[in-house]
Structure formats: C-alpha cells, structure tokens
Write an enzyme that holds these catalytic residues in place. Structure first.
Site, PDB file in Angstrom:
ATOM      1  N   ASN A  75       0.801  -1.166   0.051  1.00 46.23           N
ATOM      2  CA  ASN A  75      -0.073   0.064   0.039  1.00 46.23           C
ATOM      3  C   ASN A  75       0.783   1.269   0.054  1.00 46.23           C
ATOM      4  O   ASN A  75       1.389   1.822   1.214  1.00 46.23           O
ATOM      5  CB  ASN A  75      -1.138  -0.115   1.189  1.00 46.23           C
ATOM      6  CG  ASN A  75      -1.837   1.082   1.149  1.00 46.23           C
ATOM      7  OD1 ASN A  75      -1.845   2.109   0.556  1.00 46.23           O
ATOM      8  ND2 ASN A  75      -2.927   0.720   2.182  1.00 46.23           N
ATOM      9  N   ARG A 116      -2.231  -1.573  -3.937  1.00 48.33           N
ATOM     10  CA  ARG A 116      -3.389  -0.557  -3.892  1.00 48.33           C
ATOM     11  C   ARG A 116      -3.058   0.442  -5.052  1.00 48.33           C
ATOM     12  O   ARG A 116      -1.902   0.907  -5.173  1.00 48.33           O
ATOM     13  CB  ARG A 116      -3.391   0.231  -2.607  1.00 48.33           C
ATOM     14  CG  ARG A 116      -4.090   1.432  -2.327  1.00 48.33           C
ATOM     15  CD  ARG A 116      -3.505   2.518  -1.370  1.00 48.33           C
ATOM     16  NE  ARG A 116      -4.564   3.460  -1.260  1.00 48.33           N
ATOM     17  CZ  ARG A 116      -4.152   4.829  -0.959  1.00 48.33           C
ATOM     18  NH1 ARG A 116      -2.976   4.740  -0.208  1.00 48.33           N
ATOM     19  NH2 ARG A 116      -5.003   5.902  -0.673  1.00 48.33           N
ATOM     20  N   HIS A 147      -9.639   6.305  -1.393  1.00 43.09           N
ATOM     21  CA  HIS A 147      -9.575   5.542  -0.154  1.00 43.09           C
ATOM     22  C   HIS A 147     -10.631   4.416  -0.184  1.00 43.09           C
ATOM     23  O   HIS A 147     -10.959   4.229   1.062  1.00 43.09           O
ATOM     24  CB  HIS A 147      -9.573   6.673   1.178  1.00 43.09           C
ATOM     25  CG  HIS A 147      -8.622   7.618   1.194  1.00 43.09           C
ATOM     26  ND1 HIS A 147      -8.785   8.741   1.402  1.00 43.09           N
ATOM     27  CD2 HIS A 147      -7.210   7.444   0.741  1.00 43.09           C
ATOM     28  CE1 HIS A 147      -7.589   9.598   1.277  1.00 43.09           C
ATOM     29  NE2 HIS A 147      -6.694   8.803   0.918  1.00 43.09           N
ATOM     30  N   GLU A 171      -6.669  -1.760   5.019  1.00 42.35           N
ATOM     31  CA  GLU A 171      -6.857  -1.790   3.799  1.00 42.35           C
ATOM     32  C   GLU A 171      -6.027  -2.982   2.894  1.00 42.35           C
ATOM     33  O   GLU A 171      -6.472  -3.651   1.801  1.00 42.35           O
ATOM     34  CB  GLU A 171      -6.136  -0.655   3.171  1.00 42.35           C
ATOM     35  CG  GLU A 171      -7.070   0.637   3.453  1.00 42.35           C
ATOM     36  CD  GLU A 171      -6.345   2.174   3.005  1.00 42.35           C
ATOM     37  OE1 GLU A 171      -6.391   2.669   1.979  1.00 42.35           O
ATOM     38  OE2 GLU A 171      -5.270   2.463   4.104  1.00 42.35           O
TER      39      GLU A 171
END
Length: 394
Positions: free
Chosen positions: A7, A90, A179, A381
């Site tokens: 990420n 991500r 996000h 996440e």
C-alpha cells in the site's frame, strides 16, 4: 497461498504478508516519512518487533528495504522471493477504466501511468511499487486493487459536475472518490458493530491524505474527494477545497504557471502550507507549545470535517455513527475531540476519558447519552486488498 500486499501512499508504504484463504498475517510493517530526514521502518512478525530510523529518499528505496527485511537471514519470514505467490497493490485512481480488481499486464500499467495526471502524488508511487515488485518477486502474479471501485455506487446527482454535459459524456469528468478500500473495510466493520439492517454512517479517513464518505446501507453515496484526490478536507500537503477563482487569479494576476499552481496545491499547501509541518504529530506538539499557526491549522482542519458531517447527515436524513480511521483518525485524540466538540445538535457526544485510551481494537468512544455512535475502527486496507486479490485468482 502467500499474498504480499503493498500500500504505497504519498509519503509511506504499508505492507503485510498474508497466508490465504485463512487471512493469517505472517508479518507486517510500515515505511513512513519517505523523503524526510527522520524516515522510519517498523517491522513485526511472530517473533520480531523492530522499529528503526532509516534513510529512505524514494518509494523505490522503501520497497527494496521492505524486501530485504522479508528475506533477511535473521528476521525474515521467507527464504526467497519465489515463495510469494501474489503481490496485491493498492492503486489510487482507476478512472472510468477500472471498476474492479484486475491482474496487472503491460496494458494495465500504461493505463495506471496515464491516470497519474489525476493522482500525481499516488499513482506514480503505486506504479513504482508494481515495477519494483515485478523485479523482486518476478514469479508472482501482480494484482491491482483500485481506491475508486467502492464509490461506483455514488448516484449521478452526487458524482456529476455542473459543467456542460459533454465533459462527462465524452471525457468522463466526474467524482470518482478515493480511499475506497479503507472506507469499505471500516464501514462493513461499523455495520457489524451496530447490528442494524439499515444504517447511515459517515466514515472519516484521516492520514496524510484525508477523505469522508457518506455510507447508506453499506453503499457509498457521497464522498469528499472528486475527480482527483486533492479537494475536500485539508490534508498533509494538499489544500482541499479552494475557490477556482483563486487559481485564475494566481495565474493571471500573480504570474504563476499552471504547473506551479498545481505543485503548490498538491505539495506545498494543506497543513504544510499553514504550519511548515506536514506530519500531524509535529503540528500537535508545536500547538501544545504555543505555536499559533499550528493551533489555527488544527481548528481549520477540524472545522472542515464538521462541515461535511453536517452535509452528509442532511443528505442521508439521519446519522447512526461516525467512524474515525487511518493514522490520524485512529491515533489523534485531539483531532477527534475537536471534531466532536459542540456537535450536540446532531446527537454527537464524546466521552473524553474513552477518547484518550489508545487501542488497536474497535472501540466506541461516545457517551451513553450520545444518539450517534462515535467509533474508532483501525482500518485494514491490506487485508481488504488481500481478500480481493485472492478472490480474483480463485
């Protein structure tokens, strides 16, 4: 199956290594303050817990450092790069091209690169992570999970801009939202916590980048970030909302080029522009020591958050919970206090004692008399990315 999740944020890289499908965390960590003198790496495995100040000038340096820890003879958790089956990445902006998780190809990389114009602080870092991971973990399947996907449920009246129709029809200029993996993860956890079939929740993601989402019955219906991740809330180096007339004035009357204005609004504004610091920990410390610029910046930051709470409570015609998440949202008792102060009209009443307790668990920090639950939910996440990567390959 071992899935490494990367990420890459604007100034940090979070990583976790999972075994799937049991979602067991083999190791995790964070490289933060990339490009600053006091960059740090934290690395945690079953038997090691390490934190060091390091020199990390670029995201590439950070990723290579992470790989060295994973495969280190003493603290590593894998013997060689070939043990990693999948690397899940991500990616902030998927535009209108990517509405779901995809396997990474040369074509996908080119499209991510093209979309960097819309997310200049993020997509380049995301792409750098992909390129370095392809070098280090050459046998692994690379997968991209897009921040924009969760917000595909935003209705047209919320995502369309009041400019001529051709700009949406021909050029896909609209609100995309960001996000998404974080807002999706914490909103689902909040719904579980509330045990309500129907719910009206505002999720507040506060880090170096900041955003809020109105989530009704588990679906994103509005979001503070738009076409690119620079409007809405005041962020670490990004201005958030600004009157477009200011941009024209800076160009036409003050002699700034468009590139200079873009760089100023993306990299030199927000909390950095207001205080000289981009890290909230430094700003809070300075404010406590009497720095008036830092004190005002904190008031401005939380005032903006309050405005969106009011707007989203109105849009949803009610509110069951607000959720604080991400690095600042989870760790800054001061920010939570300032946001919740004088919000009794909305039924928001903070328990200051609970607010000051630090924990890595989901917690309710509202008073018993609060009509709206105030929740602190650690985002994950990386787990969300691992799940989506595994589902794609499965």
């Amino acid at each position: 199956m071992q899935i490494l999740v990367l990420n890459s944020g604007s100034s940090s890289i979070k990583f976790q290594l999972f075994t799937m499908p049991d979602a067991k965390v083999v190791c995790s960590g964070l490289v933060e303050r990339i490009g600053l003198e006091n960059a740090k790496i934290s690395y945690t495995s079953e038997i090691h817990d390490i934190e060091k100040t390091v020199t990390v000038n670029t995201h590439k340096d950070g990723l290579q450092l992470i790989a060295s820890y994973l495969m280190d003879d003493k603290v590593g958790v894998i013997r060689s790069a070939s043990e990693i089956h999948t690397v899940g990445h991500r990616v902030v902006h998927g535009g209108s091209t990517f509405a779901e998780t995809v396997g990474i190809t040369e074509e996908v990389k080119q499209k991510i690169k093209k979309l960097s114009a819309l997310a200049p602080l993020h997509n380049p870092a995301n792409l750098e992570g992909i390129l370095v991971a392809e070098e280090i973990f050459s046998n692994a399947q690379q997968v991209a999970v897009f921040d924009t996907a969760f917000h595909q449920t935003i209705p047209v009246e919320a995502y369309k801009y009041a400019i001529p129709n051709k700009f949406l029809d021909e050029h896909n200029i609209r609100v995309y939202g960001f996000h998404g993996t974080s807002h999706k993860y914490v909103s689902e956890k909040a719904i579980e916590f509330l045990r309500k079939e129907k719910s009206k929740i505002i999720t507040i993601h506060l880090g170096n980048g900041c955003s809020m989402t109105a989530v009704r019955d588990g679906k994103s219906i509005d979001h503070t970030l738009g076409f690119a991740p620079m409007n809405g809330l005041i962020m670490g180096t990004r201005s958030g909302d600004i009157d477009p007339a200011v941009i024209f004035y800076m160009v036409n009357s003050l002699g700034y080029s468009l590139k200079e204005v873009n760089d100023l609004l993306q990299k030199e504004s927000g909390m950095l522009g207001l205080t000289g610091y981009s890290d909230l920990r430094d700003i809070e410390s300075e404010a406590e020591n009497g720095n008036k610029d830092c004190q005002l910046a904190l008031q401005m930051n939380t005032y903006r958050i309050k405005k969106f709470i009011g707007a989203y409570a109105s849009v949803m015609n009610g509110l069951d919970a607000i959720v604080f998440t991400a690095g600042i949202g989870e760790n800054s008792a001061l920010i939570r206090n300032l946001v919740c102060k004088d919000q009794e009209f909305f039924g928001i009443r903070l328990d200051e004692e609970k607010n000051n307790i630090r924990s890595k668990e989901i917690r309710d920090i509202s008073l018993p008399s609060s009509e709206v639950k105030i929740l602190v939910i650690p985002t994950n996440e990386e787990l969300e990315i691992a799940k989506q990567s595994f589902e794609l390959l499965a």
